[in-house]
Scaffold this motif. Structure first.
Motif, PDB file in Angstrom:
ATOM      1  N   ARG A  12       0.833  -1.206   0.000  1.00 27.94           N
ATOM      2  CA  ARG A  12       0.000   0.000   0.000  1.00 27.94           C
ATOM      3  C   ARG A  12       0.864   1.251   0.000  1.00 27.94           C
ATOM      4  O   ARG A  12       2.093   1.180  -0.008  1.00 27.94           O
ATOM      5  N   GLU A  13       0.197   2.394   0.014  1.00 31.20           N
ATOM      6  CA  GLU A  13       0.888   3.685   0.036  1.00 31.20           C
ATOM      7  C   GLU A  13       0.580   4.438   1.322  1.00 31.20           C
ATOM      8  O   GLU A  13      -0.459   4.235   1.955  1.00 31.20           O
ATOM      9  N   VAL A  14       1.504   5.306   1.703  1.00 35.20           N
ATOM     10  CA  VAL A  14       1.309   6.248   2.808  1.00 35.20           C
ATOM     11  C   VAL A  14       1.668   7.630   2.279  1.00 35.20           C
ATOM     12  O   VAL A  14       2.772   7.847   1.776  1.00 35.20           O
ATOM     13  N   ALA A  15       0.705   8.552   2.356  1.00 37.55           N
ATOM     14  CA  ALA A  15       0.916   9.939   1.914  1.00 37.55           C
ATOM     15  C   ALA A  15       1.488  10.012   0.503  1.00 37.55           C
ATOM     16  O   ALA A  15       2.377  10.818   0.212  1.00 37.55           O
ATOM     17  N   GLY A  16       0.986   9.144  -0.390  1.00 38.06           N
ATOM     18  CA  GLY A  16       1.380   9.193  -1.787  1.00 38.06           C
ATOM     19  C   GLY A  16       2.681   8.486  -2.120  1.00 38.06           C
ATOM     20  O   GLY A  16       3.144   8.553  -3.270  1.00 38.06           O
ATOM     21  N   HIS A  17       3.275   7.796  -1.175  1.00 38.99           N
ATOM     22  CA  HIS A  17       4.513   7.042  -1.392  1.00 38.99           C
ATOM     23  C   HIS A  17       4.253   5.566  -1.119  1.00 38.99           C
ATOM     24  O   HIS A  17       3.431   5.217  -0.272  1.00 38.99           O
ATOM     25  N   ASP A  18       4.979   4.667  -1.810  1.00 32.29           N
ATOM     26  CA  ASP A  18       5.013   3.287  -1.351  1.00 32.29           C
ATOM     27  C   ASP A  18       5.430   3.297   0.122  1.00 32.29           C
ATOM     28  O   ASP A  18       6.294   4.091   0.525  1.00 32.29           O
ATOM     29  N   THR A  19       4.854   2.408   0.929  1.00 31.57           N
ATOM     30  CA  THR A  19       5.066   2.484   2.374  1.00 31.57           C
ATOM     31  C   THR A  19       6.536   2.452   2.755  1.00 31.57           C
ATOM     32  O   THR A  19       6.997   3.257   3.587  1.00 31.57           O
TER      33      THR A  19
END
Length: 329
Positions: free
Chosen positions: A114-121
């Protein structure tokens, strides 16, 4: 403040034939593989602890309930994992959650994807927060045998490791459990961990080997003696360019794992909380020089979905500081 990270890789290992104990012949005669040099140096040299954010499907409902999200708030696995990702994202994006006090974070496979804030985690953790990303790779525990539980088979591990490297993950984590002081059970756990560890090293990752000793065991101290002996034997057999980490139950005797903490092939020895409260886990950890925390329940203790952002951030900041302080002994 975001970190500026340029990935640099360092030669890690070149296993051949007899040095690689995995039974699959595809794991022999591997070419040399590499890990990120800056992450390697941070893990080996810097203060900080590892945040365990790797609850899998079996433990996720309990983690969400403790966080204040009842099972009635979601339907099915997809919605459940959406909810737990919201919880993990809230933790990772907190201003308190940075590489100044947190060395690394262990992710579940779903979180890595998934992503966090538009980045890969994993990229968010390292590039934005300065936190080294690890991945949980085991598929749970087999049935108990000889007072221990080895790991279930891990189908598709090679593919998972390839994806982890592509997503800039540094290392892995896998868990087994020892219930009693049974030499056959202890050796089965450790031998399997190191066998799969060789496969992980060959893929260009650093394995966190986690042979947990049940804190409720009536023979906990005796089991720890057997475990230390087995760990030292397997670790002493590693080549000079093979590196591991260890995640161990906080021992009954202070500094019991000092020889492993000082071992040149061990980047870091981290402690699991194993069901101890944060206060008890921190007190035990502070007695073990060179060990740092890798806490899950103890880190998230007191956090709630119903808290305001200010309340949540104040609570996690206090938790992080207490665990960080206990890890600096």
């Amino acid at each position: 403040m975001p970190f500026s990270r340029v990935p640099r890789r360092v030669l890690l290992i070149q296993p051949t034939g007899s040095n690689c104990i995995h039974s699959n012949p595809t794991h022999t005669a591997k070419k040399a593989t590499t890990v990120n040099q800056e992450q390697f140096d941070k893990v080996r040299n810097d203060d900080g602890f590892i945040a365990a954010l790797d609850q899998s499907g079996g433990s996720t409902p309990k983690a969400l309930k403790i966080y204040g999200v009842d099972e009635s708030a979601y339907s099915g696995d997809d919605e459940m994992f959406d909810k737990v990702h919201e919880m993990r994202t809230r933790i990772m994006t907190s201003p308190a959650f940075t590489g100044e006090r947190i060395m690394g974070a262990i992710l579940f496979e779903d979180t890595m994807d998934r992503e966090v804030a538009g980045h890969d985690t994993a990229d968010y953790l390292w590039n934005v927060k300065g936190v080294v990303p690890f991945l949980k790779v085991d598929k749970g525990l087999a049935d108990e045998e000889n007072d221990a539980q080895v790991m279930k088979p891990i189908p598709g591990l090679d593919d998972l490791l390839t994806r982890a490297v592509a997503k800039n993950v540094f290392g892995t984590k896998m868990r087994s459990v020892i219930k009693m002081a049974n030499e056959a059970g202890v050796e089965a756990v450790v031998a399997q961990q190191y066998e799969i560890g060789h496969q992980i090293i060959a893929a260009g990752l650093v394995p966190i080997i986690e042979p947990e000793v049940d804190i409720h065991s009536a023979q906990k101290a005796e089991a720890e003696v057997m475990l230390r002996e087995s760990l030292l034997r397997h670790t002493n057999a590693l080549a000079a360019d093979q590196f591991i980490m260890l995640k161990l139950t906080l021992p009954e005797e202070a500094n019991f794992y000092a020889e492993l903490v000082a071992h040149p092939q061990v980047l870091k020895v981290v402690a699991l909380s194993g069901g101890y409260s944060r206060e008890d886990a921190n007190a035990r950890l502070s007695e073990n020089n060179g060990m740092v925390a890798s806490f899950s329940r103890a880190l998230s203790e007191g956090l709630s979905a119903q808290q305001s952002d200010d309340e949540f951030n104040a609570m996690i900041d206090s938790s992080i500081q207490s665990i960080f302080d206990a890890s600096r002994t």
